[in-house]
Scaffold this active site. Sequence first.
Site, PDB file in Angstrom:
ATOM      1  N   ASN A  77       0.622  -1.247   0.032  1.00 57.27           N
ATOM      2  CA  ASN A  77       0.145  -0.015   0.013  1.00 57.27           C
ATOM      3  C   ASN A  77       0.897   1.191  -0.005  1.00 57.27           C
ATOM      4  O   ASN A  77       1.412   1.700   0.925  1.00 57.27           O
ATOM      5  CB  ASN A  77      -1.029   0.041   1.265  1.00 57.27           C
ATOM      6  CG  ASN A  77      -1.831   1.129   1.345  1.00 57.27           C
ATOM      7  OD1 ASN A  77      -1.761   2.069   0.233  1.00 57.27           O
ATOM      8  ND2 ASN A  77      -2.335   1.374   2.418  1.00 57.27           N
ATOM      9  N   TRP A  78       1.015   1.923  -1.111  1.00 61.86           N
ATOM     10  CA  TRP A  78       1.890   3.033  -1.229  1.00 61.86           C
ATOM     11  C   TRP A  78       1.305   4.351  -0.786  1.00 61.86           C
ATOM     12  O   TRP A  78       1.981   5.241  -0.679  1.00 61.86           O
ATOM     13  CB  TRP A  78       2.194   3.272  -2.777  1.00 61.86           C
ATOM     14  CG  TRP A  78       3.586   2.656  -3.268  1.00 61.86           C
ATOM     15  CD1 TRP A  78       3.959   1.447  -2.477  1.00 61.86           C
ATOM     16  CD2 TRP A  78       4.760   3.059  -4.090  1.00 61.86           C
ATOM     17  NE1 TRP A  78       5.155   0.941  -3.155  1.00 61.86           N
ATOM     18  CE2 TRP A  78       5.533   2.038  -4.122  1.00 61.86           C
ATOM     19  CE3 TRP A  78       4.862   3.922  -4.881  1.00 61.86           C
ATOM     20  CZ2 TRP A  78       6.656   1.988  -4.625  1.00 61.86           C
ATOM     21  CZ3 TRP A  78       5.801   4.068  -5.631  1.00 61.86           C
ATOM     22  CH2 TRP A  78       6.705   3.021  -5.789  1.00 61.86           C
ATOM     23  N   LYS A  79      -0.124   4.319  -0.089  1.00 61.29           N
ATOM     24  CA  LYS A  79      -0.623   5.620   0.222  1.00 61.29           C
ATOM     25  C   LYS A  79      -0.251   6.646  -0.595  1.00 61.29           C
ATOM     26  O   LYS A  79      -0.594   6.446  -1.941  1.00 61.29           O
ATOM     27  CB  LYS A  79      -0.338   5.828   1.684  1.00 61.29           C
ATOM     28  CG  LYS A  79      -0.037   4.500   2.652  1.00 61.29           C
ATOM     29  CD  LYS A  79       0.052   4.753   3.914  1.00 61.29           C
ATOM     30  CE  LYS A  79       0.421   3.610   4.799  1.00 61.29           C
ATOM     31  NZ  LYS A  79       0.014   3.440   6.082  1.00 61.29           N
ATOM     32  N   HIS A  81      -9.662   0.727   4.504  1.00 63.27           N
ATOM     33  CA  HIS A  81      -8.329   0.979   5.319  1.00 63.27           C
ATOM     34  C   HIS A  81      -8.619   1.970   6.471  1.00 63.27           C
ATOM     35  O   HIS A  81      -9.481   2.938   6.476  1.00 63.27           O
ATOM     36  CB  HIS A  81      -7.340   1.789   4.353  1.00 63.27           C
ATOM     37  CG  HIS A  81      -5.954   1.741   4.902  1.00 63.27           C
ATOM     38  ND1 HIS A  81      -5.696   2.649   5.939  1.00 63.27           N
ATOM     39  CD2 HIS A  81      -5.273   0.738   4.808  1.00 63.27           C
ATOM     40  CE1 HIS A  81      -4.342   2.276   6.057  1.00 63.27           C
ATOM     41  NE2 HIS A  81      -3.983   1.239   5.451  1.00 63.27           N
ATOM     42  N   GLU A  96      -7.175   4.223   7.618  1.00 56.85           N
ATOM     43  CA  GLU A  96      -6.785   5.609   7.487  1.00 56.85           C
ATOM     44  C   GLU A  96      -8.194   6.588   6.829  1.00 56.85           C
ATOM     45  O   GLU A  96      -8.240   7.654   7.234  1.00 56.85           O
ATOM     46  CB  GLU A  96      -5.492   6.069   6.473  1.00 56.85           C
ATOM     47  CG  GLU A  96      -4.261   5.812   7.365  1.00 56.85           C
ATOM     48  CD  GLU A  96      -3.130   5.467   6.556  1.00 56.85           C
ATOM     49  OE1 GLU A  96      -2.972   5.492   5.493  1.00 56.85           O
ATOM     50  OE2 GLU A  96      -2.043   5.078   7.308  1.00 56.85           O
ATOM     51  N   GLU A 154      -5.679  -5.333  10.380  1.00 60.78           N
ATOM     52  CA  GLU A 154      -4.558  -4.083  10.622  1.00 60.78           C
ATOM     53  C   GLU A 154      -5.035  -3.651  11.703  1.00 60.78           C
ATOM     54  O   GLU A 154      -5.691  -2.584  12.198  1.00 60.78           O
ATOM     55  CB  GLU A 154      -4.691  -3.256   9.573  1.00 60.78           C
ATOM     56  CG  GLU A 154      -4.247  -3.821   8.008  1.00 60.78           C
ATOM     57  CD  GLU A 154      -3.774  -3.000   7.081  1.00 60.78           C
ATOM     58  OE1 GLU A 154      -2.592  -3.061   6.678  1.00 60.78           O
ATOM     59  OE2 GLU A 154      -4.401  -1.596   6.945  1.00 60.78           O
ATOM     60  N   GLY A 159       2.156   2.213  10.818  1.00 59.58           N
ATOM     61  CA  GLY A 159       2.805   3.241  10.473  1.00 59.58           C
ATOM     62  C   GLY A 159       3.512   3.888  11.689  1.00 59.58           C
ATOM     63  O   GLY A 159       4.036   4.731  11.959  1.00 59.58           O
ATOM     64  N   SER A 215       2.995  -2.178  10.280  1.00 59.69           N
ATOM     65  CA  SER A 215       4.474  -2.050  10.402  1.00 59.69           C
ATOM     66  C   SER A 215       5.191  -3.416  10.290  1.00 59.69           C
ATOM     67  O   SER A 215       6.230  -4.012  10.912  1.00 59.69           O
ATOM     68  CB  SER A 215       4.813  -1.595  11.949  1.00 59.69           C
ATOM     69  OG  SER A 215       4.413  -0.405  12.315  1.00 59.69           O
ATOM     70  N   GLY A 246       2.713  -1.287   4.447  1.00 59.98           N
ATOM     71  CA  GLY A 246       2.794   0.286   4.156  1.00 59.98           C
ATOM     72  C   GLY A 246       4.086   0.839   3.785  1.00 59.98           C
ATOM     73  O   GLY A 246       4.706   0.435   2.725  1.00 59.98           O
ATOM     74  N   GLY A 247       4.689   1.233   4.735  1.00 56.80           N
ATOM     75  CA  GLY A 247       5.918   2.084   4.923  1.00 56.80           C
ATOM     76  C   GLY A 247       6.929   1.082   4.081  1.00 56.80           C
ATOM     77  O   GLY A 247       7.712   1.717   3.280  1.00 56.80           O
TER      78      GLY A 247
HETATM   79  C1  PEP Z   1      -0.937   0.142   5.864  1.00 63.03           C
HETATM   80  O1  PEP Z   1      -0.993   1.105   5.373  1.00 63.03           O
HETATM   81  O2  PEP Z   1      -1.774  -0.552   5.649  1.00 63.03           O
HETATM   82  C2  PEP Z   1       0.180  -0.441   6.732  1.00 63.03           C
HETATM   83  C3  PEP Z   1       0.218  -1.587   7.261  1.00 63.03           C
HETATM   84  O3  PEP Z   1       1.246   0.232   6.785  1.00 63.03           O
HETATM   85  P1  PEP Z   1       2.508   0.041   7.723  1.00 63.03           P
HETATM   86  O4  PEP Z   1       3.137  -1.179   7.056  1.00 63.03           O
HETATM   87  O5  PEP Z   1       3.305   1.252   7.497  1.00 63.03           O
HETATM   88  O6  PEP Z   1       2.384   0.102   9.270  1.00 63.03           O
END
Ligand code: PEP
Length: 248
Positions: free
Chosen positions: A9-11, A94, A96, A162, A168, A207, A228-229
């Site tokens: 997930n590049w957000k 999601h 966010e 999640e 994040g 994470s 994500g990150g």
């Molecule tokens: C996400 O955005 O779905 C996510 C899991 O982010 P991160 O890996 O940065 O916690």
Amino acid sequence: MRIPVVAANWKMHGSVESIQAFLESLVDRFPSGESQVVVCPPFPLLPAAVLVASGSRVAIGAQNCHWENKGAFTGEVAPPLLRELGVAWVIVGHSERRQLFGERDETALKRAHAAQAAGLQVIFCVGETLEQRERDETLAVLERQTQGWQDLKPGLLTVAYEPVWAIGTGRTASPAQAQEAHAFLRRRLGEVMGPAAAGLRLLYGGSVKPDNAAELLGQLDVDGALVGGASLDVDSFSAIIRGAGGPG
Ligand code: PEP
């Protein structure tokens, strides 16, 4: 046998140049393998991403979609349009979007139905906040978030657990916490959707990094990761794909 899914997930990150370079490298590194790899960049990067990934084992996903196929919905994107672009997957619900943009369980479910009707594979995100975990409400939240899912098509559904407190933040659920939530979700989805729930892929997200991926993904009911990150860097995302098991 559930084929693992590792999704990026590049957000709101990336550029045409960076997604092309990332995907060229990814496609090169994983010409074949046992897990399904999905990359979800921002909407404007989808055509470039589809072009580079075309014919490879990497599928391209969007990060959201609307529940109507057309109409006066400024700024929204219709599922059939995503399909027309060659997009095969979409993330819905999601955290966010739930926290920042007013997404509710009901609207997330409507998006999932519309996406599946267009033939998209849905990654449906669920998970509790820190306050909810501290109040011991995790399983009740997961139960509420999966209400009304009986009409979703299991063949076009992947679920991402999640925990919001792990997204994040650098704070990861322990493998035991992840397994507990995933086992609960599988039982719960069995009640809601019937025997097909046994074949659903349940991804962990929050994470995930190269150094914790193998242990998290080694849990019985964890069938992959939503990243994500750590998905922004091709080396770390590749290491996570390797951690998902099998030769790539
Ligand atoms: C996400 O955005 O779905 C996510 C899991 O982010 P991160 O890996 O940065 O916690």
